[in-house]
Design a protein around this motif. Structure first.
Motif, short mmCIF file in Angstrom:
data_model
loop_
_atom_site.label_atom_id
_atom_site.label_comp_id
_atom_site.label_asym_id
_atom_site.label_seq_id
_atom_site.Cartn_x
_atom_site.Cartn_y
_atom_site.Cartn_z
N SER A 29 -9.23 -5.69 16.97
CA SER A 29 -9.18 -5.86 15.52
C SER A 29 -8.92 -4.56 14.79
O SER A 29 -8.21 -4.53 13.79
CB SER A 29 -10.50 -6.46 15.01
OG SER A 29 -10.67 -7.76 15.51
N CYS A 30 -9.51 -3.48 15.26
CA CYS A 30 -9.38 -2.22 14.52
C CYS A 30 -8.25 -1.34 15.06
O CYS A 30 -7.91 -0.33 14.44
CB CYS A 30 -10.69 -1.46 14.55
SG CYS A 30 -11.22 -0.93 16.17
N ASP A 31 -7.63 -1.71 16.15
CA ASP A 31 -6.63 -0.86 16.79
C ASP A 31 -5.45 -0.54 15.89
O ASP A 31 -5.07 0.62 15.73
CB ASP A 31 -6.16 -1.53 18.08
CG ASP A 31 -5.23 -0.65 18.88
OD1 ASP A 31 -5.53 0.55 19.02
OD2 ASP A 31 -4.21 -1.17 19.38
N PHE A 32 -4.86 -1.54 15.26
CA PHE A 32 -3.66 -1.32 14.46
C PHE A 32 -3.96 -0.46 13.23
O PHE A 32 -3.19 0.41 12.87
CB PHE A 32 -3.03 -2.65 14.06
CG PHE A 32 -2.66 -3.50 15.23
CD1 PHE A 32 -2.02 -2.97 16.34
CD2 PHE A 32 -2.95 -4.86 15.26
CE1 PHE A 32 -1.67 -3.75 17.42
CE2 PHE A 32 -2.61 -5.65 16.33
CZ PHE A 32 -1.97 -5.09 17.42
N CYS A 33 -5.10 -0.72 12.58
CA CYS A 33 -5.47 0.09 11.41
C CYS A 33 -5.71 1.54 11.80
O CYS A 33 -5.39 2.45 11.04
CB CYS A 33 -6.72 -0.49 10.74
SG CYS A 33 -6.38 -2.00 9.82
N LEU A 34 -6.27 1.75 12.97
CA LEU A 34 -6.50 3.13 13.42
C LEU A 34 -5.19 3.88 13.64
O LEU A 34 -5.07 5.06 13.29
CB LEU A 34 -7.33 3.15 14.70
CG LEU A 34 -8.79 2.78 14.53
CD1 LEU A 34 -9.48 2.71 15.89
CD2 LEU A 34 -9.50 3.78 13.66
N HIS A 35 -4.20 3.20 14.18
CA HIS A 35 -2.90 3.85 14.39
C HIS A 35 -2.24 4.18 13.05
O HIS A 35 -1.65 5.25 12.89
CB HIS A 35 -1.98 2.96 15.23
CG HIS A 35 -2.36 2.90 16.66
ND1 HIS A 35 -2.32 4.00 17.50
CD2 HIS A 35 -2.78 1.87 17.43
CE1 HIS A 35 -2.71 3.65 18.71
NE2 HIS A 35 -2.99 2.36 18.69
N ILE A 36 -2.33 3.26 12.09
CA ILE A 36 -1.77 3.52 10.77
C ILE A 36 -2.50 4.67 10.10
O ILE A 36 -1.89 5.57 9.51
CB ILE A 36 -1.82 2.24 9.90
CG1 ILE A 36 -0.89 1.17 10.47
CG2 ILE A 36 -1.43 2.55 8.46
CD1 ILE A 36 -1.06 -0.20 9.84
N ALA A 37 -3.83 4.68 10.19
CA ALA A 37 -4.62 5.74 9.57
C ALA A 37 -4.32 7.10 10.20
O ALA A 37 -4.24 8.11 9.49
CB ALA A 37 -6.11 5.42 9.71
N GLU A 38 -4.15 7.12 11.50
CA GLU A 38 -3.82 8.39 12.18
C GLU A 38 -2.46 8.90 11.71
O GLU A 38 -2.29 10.09 11.44
CB GLU A 38 -3.82 8.18 13.69
CG GLU A 38 -3.47 9.41 14.48
CD GLU A 38 -4.54 10.49 14.45
OE1 GLU A 38 -4.22 11.63 14.80
OE2 GLU A 38 -5.67 10.20 14.06
N SER A 39 -1.49 8.02 11.61
CA SER A 39 -0.17 8.42 11.15
C SER A 39 -0.23 8.88 9.68
O SER A 39 0.43 9.85 9.31
CB SER A 39 0.81 7.26 11.31
OG SER A 39 2.09 7.63 10.92
N TYR A 40 -1.02 8.21 8.88
CA TYR A 40 -1.20 8.60 7.47
C TYR A 40 -1.80 10.00 7.38
O TYR A 40 -1.36 10.82 6.58
CB TYR A 40 -2.11 7.58 6.78
CG TYR A 40 -2.43 7.89 5.34
CD1 TYR A 40 -1.64 7.41 4.32
CD2 TYR A 40 -3.54 8.66 4.99
CE1 TYR A 40 -1.92 7.68 2.99
CE2 TYR A 40 -3.84 8.94 3.67
CZ TYR A 40 -3.03 8.45 2.67
OH TYR A 40 -3.33 8.73 1.36
N SER A 41 -2.77 10.28 8.22
CA SER A 41 -3.44 11.57 8.15
C SER A 41 -2.55 12.72 8.60
O SER A 41 -2.77 13.86 8.20
CB SER A 41 -4.73 11.56 8.99
OG SER A 41 -4.43 11.52 10.36
N HIS A 42 -1.54 12.44 9.40
CA HIS A 42 -0.63 13.49 9.87
C HIS A 42 0.56 13.71 8.94
O HIS A 42 1.34 14.64 9.16
CB HIS A 42 -0.13 13.19 11.28
CG HIS A 42 -1.16 13.42 12.33
ND1 HIS A 42 -1.60 14.68 12.68
CD2 HIS A 42 -1.85 12.55 13.09
CE1 HIS A 42 -2.52 14.57 13.62
NE2 HIS A 42 -2.70 13.29 13.88
N SER A 43 0.70 12.87 7.94
CA SER A 43 1.83 13.00 7.01
C SER A 43 1.68 14.26 6.17
O SER A 43 0.58 14.64 5.77
CB SER A 43 1.91 11.78 6.10
OG SER A 43 2.93 11.95 5.15
#
Length: 102
Positions: free
Chosen positions: A11-25
């Motif tokens: 359930s949380c996997d996809f949101c974590l990937h998006i959040a990680e990519s957001y934080s590296h922007s």
């Protein structure tokens, strides 16, 4: 008990990937950072969701259906709820904000 652990993890996997990519922007705006995160991770996340569903359904009949529903809901949640929240209230880098003020 194991099935609950698997479902929570998926359930949380996809949101974590998006959040990680957001934080590296390195972009300046929340909307730009969220858009870049979706551009970078949207296709791989969708592919991962499809391959997971394709791998689980033939092997596990009843639990496979539950996992497929869970993945579909978490994918929709990640793209249509979590990303808009990032656009409105996502965190901004503290170091960059301090540099721009002085």
């Amino acid at each position: 008990a194991i099935s609950v652990t698997v479902l929570v993890g998926l359930s949380c996997d996809f949101c974590l990937h998006i959040a990680e990519s957001y934080s590296h922007s390195r972009l300046d705006s929340r909307k730009g950072r969220a858009t870049e995160a979706v551009e970078r991770t949207g296709s791989p996340i969708t592919g991962a969701a499809m391959t997971t569903v394709a791998a689980v359904l033939p092997v596990m009949k009843k639990f496979g259906i539950i996992i497929a529903i869970n993945i579909a809901v978490s994918l929709l949640y990640g793209f249509f709820f979590f990303v808009p929240i990032l656009m409105v209230a996502g965190p901004m880098p503290v170091g960059d904000e301090l540099k721009s003020r002085f």
